[in-house]
Design an enzyme around this catalytic site. Structure first.
Site, PDB file in Angstrom:
ATOM      1  N   LYS A  30     -14.923  23.599 -20.160  1.00 39.44           N
ATOM      2  CA  LYS A  30     -15.638  23.758 -21.430  1.00 39.44           C
ATOM      3  C   LYS A  30     -14.892  24.652 -22.420  1.00 39.44           C
ATOM      4  O   LYS A  30     -14.981  24.436 -23.624  1.00 39.44           O
ATOM      5  CB  LYS A  30     -17.045  24.318 -21.181  1.00 39.44           C
ATOM      6  CG  LYS A  30     -18.002  23.280 -20.616  1.00 39.44           C
ATOM      7  CD  LYS A  30     -19.404  23.831 -20.492  1.00 39.44           C
ATOM      8  CE  LYS A  30     -20.338  22.777 -19.914  1.00 39.44           C
ATOM      9  NZ  LYS A  30     -21.698  23.231 -19.758  1.00 39.44           N
TER      10      LYS A  30
ATOM     11  N   HIS B 207       0.835  -1.211   0.000  1.00 40.23           N
ATOM     12  CA  HIS B 207       0.000   0.000   0.000  1.00 40.23           C
ATOM     13  C   HIS B 207       0.860   1.247   0.000  1.00 40.23           C
ATOM     14  O   HIS B 207       1.812   1.336   0.767  1.00 40.23           O
ATOM     15  CB  HIS B 207      -0.911   0.024   1.237  1.00 40.23           C
ATOM     16  CG  HIS B 207      -1.836  -1.153   1.288  1.00 40.23           C
ATOM     17  ND1 HIS B 207      -1.422  -2.389   1.722  1.00 40.23           N
ATOM     18  CD2 HIS B 207      -3.131  -1.285   0.916  1.00 40.23           C
ATOM     19  CE1 HIS B 207      -2.436  -3.243   1.629  1.00 40.23           C
ATOM     20  NE2 HIS B 207      -3.484  -2.601   1.144  1.00 40.23           N
TER      21      HIS B 207
ATOM     22  N   ASP C 146     -25.213  21.726 -25.336  1.00 40.16           N
ATOM     23  CA  ASP C 146     -25.929  22.597 -24.392  1.00 40.16           C
ATOM     24  C   ASP C 146     -26.864  23.530 -25.149  1.00 40.16           C
ATOM     25  O   ASP C 146     -27.998  23.774 -24.740  1.00 40.16           O
ATOM     26  CB  ASP C 146     -24.946  23.474 -23.600  1.00 40.16           C
ATOM     27  CG  ASP C 146     -24.303  22.735 -22.444  1.00 40.16           C
ATOM     28  OD1 ASP C 146     -24.847  21.698 -22.037  1.00 40.16           O
ATOM     29  OD2 ASP C 146     -23.253  23.197 -21.963  1.00 40.16           O
TER      30      ASP C 146
ATOM     31  N   LYS D 276      -1.365  -7.902  -4.785  1.00 43.56           N
ATOM     32  CA  LYS D 276      -2.242  -6.745  -4.547  1.00 43.56           C
ATOM     33  C   LYS D 276      -1.384  -5.486  -4.387  1.00 43.56           C
ATOM     34  O   LYS D 276      -0.513  -5.434  -3.510  1.00 43.56           O
ATOM     35  CB  LYS D 276      -3.106  -6.932  -3.292  1.00 43.56           C
ATOM     36  CG  LYS D 276      -3.984  -5.695  -3.048  1.00 43.56           C
ATOM     37  CD  LYS D 276      -4.780  -5.744  -1.758  1.00 43.56           C
ATOM     38  CE  LYS D 276      -5.480  -4.406  -1.536  1.00 43.56           C
ATOM     39  NZ  LYS D 276      -6.013  -4.252  -0.190  1.00 43.56           N
TER      40      LYS D 276
HETATM   41  P1  NAP Z   1     -20.026  29.597 -15.809  1.00 48.13           P
HETATM   42  O1  NAP Z   1     -19.405  29.506 -17.151  1.00 48.13           O
HETATM   43  O2  NAP Z   1     -19.175  29.521 -14.613  1.00 48.13           O
HETATM   44  O3  NAP Z   1     -20.840  30.974 -15.731  1.00 48.13           O
HETATM   45  C1  NAP Z   1     -21.455  31.354 -14.535  1.00 48.13           C
HETATM   46  C2  NAP Z   1     -22.339  32.560 -14.792  1.00 48.13           C
HETATM   47  O4  NAP Z   1     -23.068  32.837 -13.592  1.00 48.13           O
HETATM   48  C3  NAP Z   1     -21.553  33.826 -15.121  1.00 48.13           C
HETATM   49  O5  NAP Z   1     -22.303  34.612 -15.990  1.00 48.13           O
HETATM   50  C4  NAP Z   1     -21.419  34.487 -13.737  1.00 48.13           C
HETATM   51  O6  NAP Z   1     -21.249  35.880 -13.805  1.00 48.13           O
HETATM   52  C5  NAP Z   1     -22.774  34.174 -13.162  1.00 48.13           C
HETATM   53  N1  NAP Z   1     -22.790  34.206 -11.714  1.00 48.13           N
HETATM   54  C6  NAP Z   1     -22.192  33.342 -10.871  1.00 48.13           C
HETATM   55  N2  NAP Z   1     -22.448  33.694  -9.596  1.00 48.13           N
HETATM   56  C7  NAP Z   1     -23.205  34.818  -9.641  1.00 48.13           C
HETATM   57  C8  NAP Z   1     -23.780  35.655  -8.654  1.00 48.13           C
HETATM   58  N3  NAP Z   1     -23.617  35.416  -7.356  1.00 48.13           N
HETATM   59  N4  NAP Z   1     -24.515  36.712  -9.057  1.00 48.13           N
HETATM   60  C9  NAP Z   1     -24.687  36.968 -10.360  1.00 48.13           C
HETATM   61  N5  NAP Z   1     -24.171  36.210 -11.350  1.00 48.13           N
HETATM   62  C10 NAP Z   1     -23.430  35.149 -10.991  1.00 48.13           C
HETATM   63  O7  NAP Z   1     -21.166  28.467 -15.622  1.00 48.13           O
HETATM   64  P2  NAP Z   1     -22.117  27.816 -16.744  1.00 48.13           P
HETATM   65  O8  NAP Z   1     -21.545  26.565 -17.248  1.00 48.13           O
HETATM   66  O9  NAP Z   1     -22.480  28.872 -17.718  1.00 48.13           O
HETATM   67  O10 NAP Z   1     -23.374  27.401 -15.861  1.00 48.13           O
HETATM   68  C11 NAP Z   1     -24.286  28.383 -15.386  1.00 48.13           C
HETATM   69  C12 NAP Z   1     -25.490  27.678 -14.797  1.00 48.13           C
HETATM   70  O11 NAP Z   1     -26.132  26.907 -15.819  1.00 48.13           O
HETATM   71  C13 NAP Z   1     -25.122  26.693 -13.696  1.00 48.13           C
HETATM   72  O12 NAP Z   1     -26.071  26.767 -12.675  1.00 48.13           O
HETATM   73  C14 NAP Z   1     -25.194  25.340 -14.385  1.00 48.13           C
HETATM   74  O13 NAP Z   1     -25.562  24.311 -13.484  1.00 48.13           O
HETATM   75  C15 NAP Z   1     -26.311  25.573 -15.381  1.00 48.13           C
HETATM   76  N6  NAP Z   1     -26.186  24.644 -16.522  1.00 48.13           N
HETATM   77  C16 NAP Z   1     -27.235  23.820 -16.732  1.00 48.13           C
HETATM   78  C17 NAP Z   1     -27.190  22.928 -17.778  1.00 48.13           C
HETATM   79  C18 NAP Z   1     -28.355  22.016 -17.982  1.00 48.13           C
HETATM   80  O14 NAP Z   1     -28.201  21.015 -18.680  1.00 48.13           O
HETATM   81  N7  NAP Z   1     -29.516  22.357 -17.449  1.00 48.13           N
HETATM   82  C19 NAP Z   1     -26.096  22.881 -18.630  1.00 48.13           C
HETATM   83  C20 NAP Z   1     -25.043  23.786 -18.406  1.00 48.13           C
HETATM   84  C21 NAP Z   1     -25.108  24.678 -17.338  1.00 48.13           C
HETATM   85  P3  NAP Z   1     -19.772  36.530 -13.904  1.00 48.13           P
HETATM   86  O15 NAP Z   1     -19.406  36.498 -15.364  1.00 48.13           O
HETATM   87  O16 NAP Z   1     -19.941  37.882 -13.383  1.00 48.13           O
HETATM   88  O17 NAP Z   1     -18.883  35.680 -13.063  1.00 48.13           O
END
Ligand code: NAP
Length: 509
Positions: free
Chosen positions: A293, A122, A330, A149
């Protein structure tokens, strides 16, 4: 076949006996009785009860503290106990490489034929080089092990590849496991690389080492009995990744169509390093999430044109010629969900999209925001982008020929009737479920409100929009649809089993 071994780590003999029964009921093949976990252990009294009443074949381990176990006594007592276990008919005994010579001399040829000796090593710090691992295998073999192992620790997911290389070339039965969450793939892919056994716990509190999945996960989610040398490896590359429901969703669907692949959570630190290391054709497709991404664009040799414009990739396919091709499902997922929400059919033809001519307000300018803004523009919508970091809103808005807003401006922004709102920020996402990007009083300006957040299913934004009588579209729709797009690419065009995806998403999201 790789055996599924359930570690028993209860503190009393009675609890261990109950766990052995539970291990059999859960579908384990054998149990590892960890004598060093039992408080007040009395070999002559306890061993017969544990071994004779055991419903599964048993491996007995009495791990000393100098090898990561709980036993603090001397080797003489430990050796006596292990010999007694052999006499009582146990199927396997584990002994540490450091004292294996001494133990074998102690046995002086009295090991029963039936009992296999596992000689173990280990490393709780790291995973050595391939050469060092091969040397370790040779030393364990030379000492007289029936089964080798080696358990090491992953500081990066790429460390596991070295264990796989050694396992496939090993000429004797070998258990090769890499501990920690980053080593999970060593445990699930053990059958692909010829591992003798892998450990599955009864539940997360009953692990004997870091990173062990449960028996239920091994059997029901990863379908480990079906994994073999030809099984393709798919997975979600992200950091963190533990919370993702994608492994459950994809594995259930892969099983239902009989496609020989397993989908794993892949906790990576560096996307390029991961893709370079796991470069065999068998590692054939990946979902890609935060924070990779954008990096994925650089890592792919070819790109779907819209994924390139978005500047974010959530799906990577390794073609048979080894080239990596990047896609973004997406945007298809979100846009088709919004289109259906508006009442259209989600046509691929921009001219007939129900989004054409509409004003879409995208809140957020990260990966999801970009995907929705570009997708909406493709469908002929006019786009406005609002974002906390205003400069990012400006940059995205100018890329899609739209306007930028500050978040605070959303409260009064009402240039026309019938607008569509798409939240692509993480506001409202579990655990901060009270977050919302826009005050409730402004929601009635919209015809449809979409939220990319899907945990919880009904966010504060969606709840308030419904209360205002606005049509809502849940992020779960986007989640299902982006996964359907990925599934079809992973399987070379097999139609995603949509109703099963919906069933699994409803149960687990
Ligand atoms: P990301 O690239 O990290 O972008 C995050 C976004 O949220 C940015 O615009 C950021 O603003 C903003 N943000 C974060 N915290 C904030 C706050 N406290 N107040 C105001 N704005 C805030 O993330 P992402 O991949 O785009 O994902 C964003 C959301 O979409 C997540 O909740 C994720 O789970 C969801 N999502 C869902 C799916 C689905 O299949 N349903 C797929 C992809 C993503 P700033 O630019 O100012 O930091």
């Amino acid at each position: 076949m790789t055996l599924v071994c359930v570690p028993l780590v209860a503190r009393t003999v009675e609890a261990m006996q109950a766990d052995a029964k539970a291990a059999a009921a859960a579908g384990g093949d054998l149990v590892e009785i960890r004598l060093d976990f039992i408080e007040g252990f009395r070999p002559r009294e306890h061993l017969p009860r544990l071994i004779r009443g055991c419903p599964l074949p048993a491996l007995v381990t009495y791990r000393p503290n100098w090898e990561g176990g709980q036993y603090e006594g001397d080797d003489a007592t430990r050796f006596e106990t292990l010999r007694l276990a052999m006499e009582l008919g146990v199927d396997y005994v584990d002994i540490e490489l450091k004292v294996a010579d001494k133990f074998i001399s102690f046995l002086s040829g009295s090991k029963p034929e039936k009992c296999k000796l596992i000689v173990s090593s280990h490393n709780y710090e790291s995973t050595p080089s391939c050469e060092e691992l091969a040397d370790l295998v040779a030393r364990i073999q030379a000492v007289g092990a029936d089964i080798v192992k080696i358990a090491t620790t992953a500081t990066d997911i790429v460390d596991v590849s070295r264990m796989f290389q050694v396992m496939v070339h090993c000429q004797v039965p070998m258990i090769g496991l890499v501990m920690s969450e980053k080593g999970l793939i060593s445990r699930v892919l053990s059958p692909k690389f010829g591992g003798y056994l892998t450990f599955g716990t009864l539940d997360a509190t009953k692990a004997s080492a870091s990173g062990q999945p449960t028996v239920e996960e091994l059997l029901d989610i990863y379908n480990i009995r079906r994994i073999g040398p030809d099984t393709k490896v798919l997975g979600l590359i992200a950091n963190p990744v533990k919370q993702s429901k994608s492994p459950i969703l994809h594995n259930k669907c892969l099983q239902s169509v009989g496609y020989n692949a397993v989908y794993l959570p892949l906790l990576a630190d560096d996307l390029a390093r991961f893709l370079d290391t796991y470069s065999s054709p068998d590692f054939s497709g990946f979902s890609c999430s935060l924070p990779f991404k954008v990096d994925a664009v650089q890592c792919c040799h070819e790109h779907d044109p819209i994924a390139k414009s978005i500047g974010a990739i959530n799906t990577i396919i390794r073609r048979p010629d080894g080239k990596l091709v990047g896609y973004n499902t997406d945007y298809i997922g979100a846009i088709s969900a919004i289109e259906d929400g508006i009442g259209g059919l989600g046509s691929k033809d921009a001219a007939s999209s129900p989004l054409a001519g509409r004003l879409v307000v995208v809140v957020g300018a990260g990966g999801a925001g970009k995907a929705i803004a570009y997708g909406a523009k493709e469908k002929g919508a006019r786009v406005v982008v609002a974002n906390r970091t205003y400069e990012k809103a400006v940059s995205l808005a100018s890329a899609v020929g739209g306007h930028a807003l500050r978040l605070a401006e959303l409260e009064t922004f009402r240039p026309e009737e019938g607008m569509i709102l798409a939240n692509a920020t993480s506001l409202g996402m579990y655990p901060n479920v009270d977050g919302t990007p826009i005050p409730k009083n402004a929601l009635s300006f919209y015809d449809v409100v979409f939220d990319a957040v899907y945990a919880p299913k009904v966010t504060r934004l969606l709840r308030e929009a419904e209360e205002c009588g606005v049509k809502v579209v849940s992020g779960v729709e986007m989640f299902i649809r982006q996964a359907m797009g990925q599934f079809e690419r992973f399987t070379g065009g097999i139609e995603a089993p949509e109703s099963l995806m919906r069933e699994v998403a409803a149960k687990y999201t």
